[in-house]
Design a protein around this motif. Sequence first.
Motif, PDB file in Angstrom:
ATOM      1  N   ARG A 132       0.832  -1.207   0.000  1.00 14.56           N
ATOM      2  CA  ARG A 132       0.000   0.000   0.000  1.00 14.56           C
ATOM      3  C   ARG A 132       0.862   1.250   0.000  1.00 14.56           C
ATOM      4  O   ARG A 132       0.588   2.218  -0.715  1.00 14.56           O
ATOM      5  CB  ARG A 132      -0.916   0.010   1.222  1.00 14.56           C
ATOM      6  N   ARG A 133       1.918   1.248   0.795  1.00 15.76           N
ATOM      7  CA  ARG A 133       2.742   2.445   0.919  1.00 15.76           C
ATOM      8  C   ARG A 133       3.616   2.701  -0.301  1.00 15.76           C
ATOM      9  O   ARG A 133       4.139   3.800  -0.481  1.00 15.76           O
ATOM     10  CB  ARG A 133       3.607   2.337   2.175  1.00 15.76           C
ATOM     11  N   GLN A 134       3.778   1.676  -1.128  1.00 19.59           N
ATOM     12  CA  GLN A 134       4.591   1.827  -2.330  1.00 19.59           C
ATOM     13  C   GLN A 134       3.755   2.220  -3.544  1.00 19.59           C
ATOM     14  O   GLN A 134       4.281   2.375  -4.643  1.00 19.59           O
ATOM     15  CB  GLN A 134       5.338   0.515  -2.609  1.00 19.59           C
ATOM     16  N   ARG A 135       2.441   2.396  -3.324  1.00 20.03           N
ATOM     17  CA  ARG A 135       1.592   2.766  -4.453  1.00 20.03           C
ATOM     18  C   ARG A 135       2.017   4.118  -5.022  1.00 20.03           C
ATOM     19  O   ARG A 135       2.306   5.056  -4.275  1.00 20.03           O
ATOM     20  CB  ARG A 135       0.124   2.845  -4.005  1.00 20.03           C
ATOM     21  N   HIS A 136       2.030   4.187  -6.333  1.00 21.31           N
ATOM     22  CA  HIS A 136       2.366   5.453  -6.996  1.00 21.31           C
ATOM     23  C   HIS A 136       1.070   6.175  -7.315  1.00 21.31           C
ATOM     24  O   HIS A 136       0.226   5.668  -8.060  1.00 21.31           O
ATOM     25  CB  HIS A 136       3.158   5.183  -8.268  1.00 21.31           C
ATOM     26  N   VAL A 137       0.905   7.343  -6.725  1.00 20.68           N
ATOM     27  CA  VAL A 137      -0.297   8.144  -6.948  1.00 20.68           C
ATOM     28  C   VAL A 137       0.149   9.463  -7.568  1.00 20.68           C
ATOM     29  O   VAL A 137       0.538  10.398  -6.854  1.00 20.68           O
ATOM     30  CB  VAL A 137      -1.057   8.390  -5.629  1.00 20.68           C
ATOM     31  N   ARG A 164       0.153  16.998  -5.564  1.00 17.95           N
ATOM     32  CA  ARG A 164       1.444  16.805  -4.908  1.00 17.95           C
ATOM     33  C   ARG A 164       2.178  18.128  -4.828  1.00 17.95           C
ATOM     34  O   ARG A 164       2.392  18.787  -5.839  1.00 17.95           O
ATOM     35  CB  ARG A 164       2.275  15.770  -5.656  1.00 17.95           C
ATOM     36  N   ASP A 184      -2.074   9.556   7.199  1.00 17.52           N
ATOM     37  CA  ASP A 184      -1.725   8.193   6.779  1.00 17.52           C
ATOM     38  C   ASP A 184      -2.459   7.809   5.505  1.00 17.52           C
ATOM     39  O   ASP A 184      -3.041   6.714   5.400  1.00 17.52           O
ATOM     40  CB  ASP A 184      -2.042   7.195   7.895  1.00 17.52           C
ATOM     41  N   LEU A 186      -1.599   6.801   2.516  1.00 20.93           N
ATOM     42  CA  LEU A 186      -1.230   5.591   1.783  1.00 20.93           C
ATOM     43  C   LEU A 186      -1.553   4.314   2.559  1.00 20.93           C
ATOM     44  O   LEU A 186      -1.484   3.221   2.000  1.00 20.93           O
ATOM     45  CB  LEU A 186       0.253   5.626   1.411  1.00 20.93           C
ATOM     46  N   ASP A 187      -1.898   4.441   3.841  1.00 24.51           N
ATOM     47  CA  ASP A 187      -2.336   3.277   4.604  1.00 24.51           C
ATOM     48  C   ASP A 187      -3.833   3.024   4.448  1.00 24.51           C
ATOM     49  O   ASP A 187      -4.336   1.981   4.861  1.00 24.51           O
ATOM     50  CB  ASP A 187      -2.033   3.468   6.099  1.00 24.51           C
TER      51      ASP A 187
END
Length: 204
Positions: A132-137, A164, A184, A186-187
């Motif tokens: 989840r935390r490595q997702r590229h948004v 961003r 949080d 990305l969590d």
Amino acid sequence: MGWLSMPLASMGGHKSPKQYLDAQFTYERAGTEEQPAHAYRVLESACPGNRVYYAAIQRHEDGEPREVSAIVCLVRWNPKAADGFVFAYKDMSESMGPNQADCPLRILELLSSTNDPVALDWRRRCFATLRRRQRHVPDGTLIRFSQPIAFSDNSRHQVMRVSREGRRIVLSTSDGRGRYRVSDLLDRKFEIVRERKIAPTIFT
């Protein structure tokens, strides 16, 4: 095991929860007629925010290295505690299935294989957190949360636009109104909304 609390003077000169717990989980026991000599060594550890301690610990038996397993400790750290008890912790093995599943990859990669279903489930949850935390948004992305989120201006939004600003992520409504922060981010559970691209009309 319950919580163990202590003043700074009882921490053996260690200045942080990580230092103290590294020392606590690194020890040797002499052998007896009933039990061979054994020892434990902390190979890698982390205590992000002084809230949860994670460690990869290797067991040694008669001087020979054995399996590596994970230890998780809930941590309370308050150097200014009025009662003087600045530090408390509660330890659990991965086979106890801790709710905390924020273990760094460098620790997970050191663990030995296991058939314990509870430990395997904990490791699976840790890897899910990492994914989840490595997702590229990317900037400008439209995302949809699993449930609407309530904000301090009494509004509730489920679909929001990502902006961003350096390392900071600011959200707005889907049509670009407002500025919102979600802790949080990305969590949290959300999906990226695929928007239909309309090709520009070119006149010749």
